[in-house]
Design an enzyme around this catalytic site. Structure first.
Site, PDB file in Angstrom:
ATOM      1  N   ASP A 178       0.821  -1.228   0.000  1.00  0.00           N
ATOM      2  CA  ASP A 178       0.000   0.000   0.000  1.00  0.00           C
ATOM      3  C   ASP A 178       0.846   1.264   0.000  1.00  0.00           C
ATOM      4  OD1 ASP A 178      -2.238  -1.676   0.232  1.00  0.00           O
ATOM      5  OD2 ASP A 178      -2.061  -1.684   2.409  1.00  0.00           O
ATOM      6  N   HIS A 181      -4.306  -2.015  -5.998  1.00  0.00           N
ATOM      7  CA  HIS A 181      -3.614  -0.764  -6.289  1.00  0.00           C
ATOM      8  C   HIS A 181      -4.674   0.262  -6.642  1.00  0.00           C
ATOM      9  CE1 HIS A 181       0.073  -3.026  -6.583  1.00  0.00           C
ATOM     10  NE2 HIS A 181      -0.480  -3.812  -7.479  1.00  0.00           N
TER      11      HIS A 181
END
Ligand code: GDP
Length: 433
Positions: free
Chosen positions: A12, A40
């Protein structure tokens, strides 16, 4: 020219945004490990997307996106994700799927669920995408390669029967769940074959040819160093290597062709799932950072789970960059920190009364307490700034402090979730690739 874009933390970090941005100047973008278990988030001229399996290069007409042999391929998920991006007016992406990629089977997803259920409080916090059972089967040599979908019916049916014997014993006796129906599984695989057929090829050969032709190629990593099964916070890791080095294997290219490695490093820490997290913060302090984090708060792109929050961890991030072999760093989500008076940075771990700057294996890590250095905040919104020199002095000091700790040049500073929210520093975009 092959450049890897990989995470130096727990995932992340914003790899999707950086990959989308650098795809503009690239020809081929490859996913080389993992599956649909992490997302994503990308915001560009087509809107906002949470990609899980498709490479983040799908938003351009000129790119070819590849699902490499190292990926855990969930075929219905891939097709669904392609349909989703096209529904938002993105031109049909040019996708290639490795004939050596292996399939996430419906029972992998079930086994993931059942095992987490069985473990109860001791569960891994899996996204239940079937990833751990998938990689277990791959290395136990009972996985199914894409190429096997094209085998003779008898060969495929025999293999299904062999695998089901083993799976059904576990289903019945460990989990007390219904057995796999062989015929149903065979029919599912036939459907998978039809779905994937237009995209299948020898992607390794395709990429090696492209390298010879001087094409610009990106390897897009999923998660980050600290989730790597060898070098991460084992056992709370993912089941495939998250390191740039694995890009050579997961894409089928010579290791020496990976010339540049961009480690994406987040300006503070966040993690999903269980595991050691030395600079973690809690309570109101964490809630505030979580609320302001990312583009719309720190909630996992796959699960929607709140992410765990922490201050920047220089020990973990330097280690993360080192194991990736980072040649440069993209420091992301810096804009989020603009509300803070003071910024603690974890510069050492105290373990059994001794301070270290080395990131240890899990048993020692479990005893580590953070040693902080406090830096002054800049208390302004830095979004919209495009020149490094225009950043407030305290902000530049924070970046330069981190750079010294990382021992890798920070060449990109991301100050917003959009494609254009980027500051190049001491290096032009074309030099990064
Ligand atoms: P990935 O898995 O590494 O691609 O990262 P994720 O997409 O899971 O998480 C990164 C989050 O931060 C996403 O919501 C991005 O839109 C967002 N993001 C990326 N870069 C920046 C940035 O510089 N500033 C802000 N505010 N958000 C960012």
């Amino acid at each position: 020219m092959v450049t890897a874009i990989v995470g130096a933390n727990w995932g992340d970090e914003g790899k999707g945004k950086i990959t989308d941005m650098l795809s503009q100047e690239s020809d081929i973008i490859i996913r080389f490990q993992g599956g649909s278990n992490a997302g994503h988030t990308i915001i560009n001229n087509y809107g906002k997307f949470a990609l899980h399996l498709l490479p983040s290069g799908v938003f351009y007409n000129h790119t070819t996106c590849i699902i490499g042999n190292g990926v855990a391929l969930n075929i219905p998920y891939l097709v669904k994700e392609m349909e989703e991006v096209m529904a938002k007016n993105v031109p049909k992406p040019r996708i290639l799927v490795s004939d050596r990629a292996q399939l996430v089977m419906p029972y992998h997803i079930k086994f993931d669920e059942y095992e987490e259920e069985r473990l109860g409080k001791a569960s891994f916090g899996s996204t239940k995408s079937g990833i751990a059972p998938f990689y277990s089967d791959k290395y136990a040599k009972i996985g199914f390669q894409v190429s096997e979908l094209f085998a003779d019916e008898k060969i495929l049916r025999d293999k299904i029967a062999r695998v089901c014997v083993q799976k059904n014993v576990i289903l019945e006796h460990l989990y007390q769940k219904p057995a796999i129906n062989e015929e149903e599984l065979y029919q599912t695989l036939r459907k998978y074959k039809e779905m994937v057929e237009p995209y299948v090829c020898d992607t390794s050969a395709f990429i090696q040819k492209a390298i010879k032709e001087g094409k610009r190629i990106l390897l897009e990593g999923q998660l980050g160093t600290l989730k790597d099964p060898d070098f991460g916070i084992y056992p709370m890791v993912t089941s495939s290597s998250t390191l740039a080095a694995y890009g050579a294997i997961g894409a089928g290219i010579p290791p020496y062709e990976i010339k540049k490695i961009v480690a994406v490093v987040k300006a503070y820490s966040s993690a999903v799932g269980a595991g050691e997290f030395v600079s973690e913060i809690f309570g109101k302090e964490a809630d505030e950072l979580r609320k302001r984090g990312g583009d719309s708060g720190e909630f996992g792109a796959t699960t929607g789970r709140p992410r765990r929050m922490g201050w920047f961890d220089a020990v973990a991030s330097r280690y993360g960059c080192k194991l990736q072999g980072a040649t440069s760093v993209a420091l992301t989500v810096l804009d989020v920190l603009g509300y803070l008076e003071k910024l603690p940075v974890c510069v050492g771990y105290e373990i059994d009364g001794k301070v270290t700057k080395e990131f240890p294996a899990t048993t020692s890590l479990a005893k580590a307490k953070p040693v902080y250095e406090i830096l002054p905040g800049w208390k302004t919104d830095i979004r919209g700034i495009r020149n490094y020199e225009e950043l407030p002095e305290n902000c530049r000091n924070y970046i330069e402090f981190i750079e010294k700790e990382l021992e890798v040049p920070i060449t990109m500073v991301s100050n917003g979730p959009n494609r254009e929210d980027i500051i190049y520093r001491n290096m032009e975009k074309k030099e990064i690739l």
